[in-house]
Design an enzyme around this catalytic site. Structure first.
Site: not given
Length: 397
Positions: A16, A270, A288, A290
């Site tokens: 998220d 990231q 979601e 990755s």
């Protein structure tokens, strides 16, 4: 300058907040929007962006104002656009501040706080989870009137078609990927990891600890070709350690069994995780954020979907596989779907059957990424949608 508030409650550690953080950064960098990101677990954000200080209540990072979401939320003026990510509920006092007042002299609806800034409209978005299901197209952008307040929230669905909100994709992302994938030595150097030998298949493994990890490692150990699995530190380490017959595994450890070399690497920010996806021959991803990044990597992928009650997630998985497999040969489709279903249900994992199609799967992954790149990205679609609402003659509340 438009002001946006994005609210995020961390549910599964990095998914998220991963999506919200990428969205916030892109809105600032590419659309010149002032963004406040409200997150209840700043530590999770720090894991994917080490520049963030987990102990600060308010800070600026990469141009985004990061605020700890505490209850009660301080009294403040709501932004022009309010993003309620993934069904999290906004604080009551914040919603109350969004409530418009009615000017009896003119009959126009105006927000109490926006009135002070000379604004009359505010856009409230419920940013939903990504799904490939067809019904999403019909619900994308629909209004949802508040049950008792004079306000309307709009559903915004990410997706894989022009009838949805699209996927997060920064400008220049795919060009940067192409450059580095043509210089793998530089790519592995940036990751501070050794360049694989030519006969190795390199695989990144990011999954929930509910996945049948031991089955997968057994399958790779029995692979007909050499495999190097790069496993970032996290919850999956416990099951991997049990499989290796050790009390624990830590960053820097490696285990050789059969044709598998398992290496434990640090949890990556990231940007570096994106590089890892670009570098590997195949990527196991979850949730979601990755999942989307693996598609932009243009490499074969295996998705562990977030489990839901009554196996609703299996429907979502099949919807994606149906779209993704268009154009693949029948045998490759069967191998890909079988592996996905077994990975998500604890079934038998026949890696050799799956990977015998790797050349076709690689070509298909590149074509799929190219197809998705023809769509407008999620951030741009959001900006366009909200601007249209603001300029519309019809008030959104």
């Amino acid at each position: 300058m438009m002001r946006w508030d994005i609210f995020c409650r961390v549910i599964d550690n990095y998914g998220d907040i991963g999506v919200c953080w990428r969205l916030a950064r892109q809105l600032v960098a590419e659309h010149g929007i002032a963004v406040r990101l409200w997150v209840d677990n700043v530590t999770s954000l720090q894991r994917i962006c080490p520049d963030v200080d987990a102990f600060q209540e308010v800070q600026n990072c990469r141009g985004v104002e990061v605020r700890r979401w505490t209850e009660p939320l301080p009294e403040l003026a709501p932004a022009d656009v309010v993003i309620e990510a993934f069904g999290c509920e906004l604080p009551e006092n914040y919603v109350a501040a969004m409530v418009p007042t009615v000017s009896h002299s003119t009959g126009q609806a105006q927000s109490r706080l926006s009135l002070a800034r000379g604004k009359v409209k505010r856009v409230w978005i419920n940013l939903e989870y990504l799904s490939a299901e067809q019904w999403v197209e019909g619900c994308h952008g629909l209004p949802s009137p508040h049950p008792y307040l004079p306000m309307i929230k709009h559903f915004f669905f990410p997706g894989f078609t022009p009838m949805t909100g699209g996927l997060l994709r920064e400008k220049g992302l795919l060009m940067q990927r192409d450059v580095l994938q043509h210089n793998l030595a530089e790519l592995w150097c940036q990751l501070d990891l050794p360049l694989p030998i030519s006969s190795e298949t390199t695989i990144s493994l990011f999954c929930y600890d509910s996945a049948p990890i031991s089955n997968l490692l057994d399958a790779w150990a029995a692979s007909t070709t050499a495999i190097r699995c790069l496993l970032p530190e996290g919850k999956a380490l416990g099951q991997a350690a049990n499989w290796a017959g050790r009390t624990g595994l830590a960053v820097g450890d490696s285990v050789q069994r059969g044709n598998l070399l398992l290496q434990i690497i640090p949890f990556l920010p990231q940007e570096h995780y994106d590089l890892l996806l670009w570098a590997c021959d195949c990527n196991f991803v979850r949730g979601e954020d990755s999942f989307v990044r693996a598609q932009w990597a243009a490499r074969p992928l295996i998705w562990q979907i977030y489990p839901q009650q009554e196996n609703v997630h299996q429907i979502k998985l099949d919807a994606f596989l149906y779209r993704y497999c268009q154009g693949l040969a029948e045998e490759a489709v069967a191998a890909l779907c079988t592996f996905h279903h077994n990975w998500n249900s604890g079934g038998c994992l026949d890696w050799n059957d799956f990977w015998q199609h790797h050349a076709e799967l690689q070509s298909h992954a590149a074509a799929w990424a190219g197809q998705l790149a023809q769509l407008t990205d999620l951030a741009s679609n959001l900006v366009s949608f909200c601007k249209n609402k603001v300029s519309s003659k019809n008030l959104n509340f």
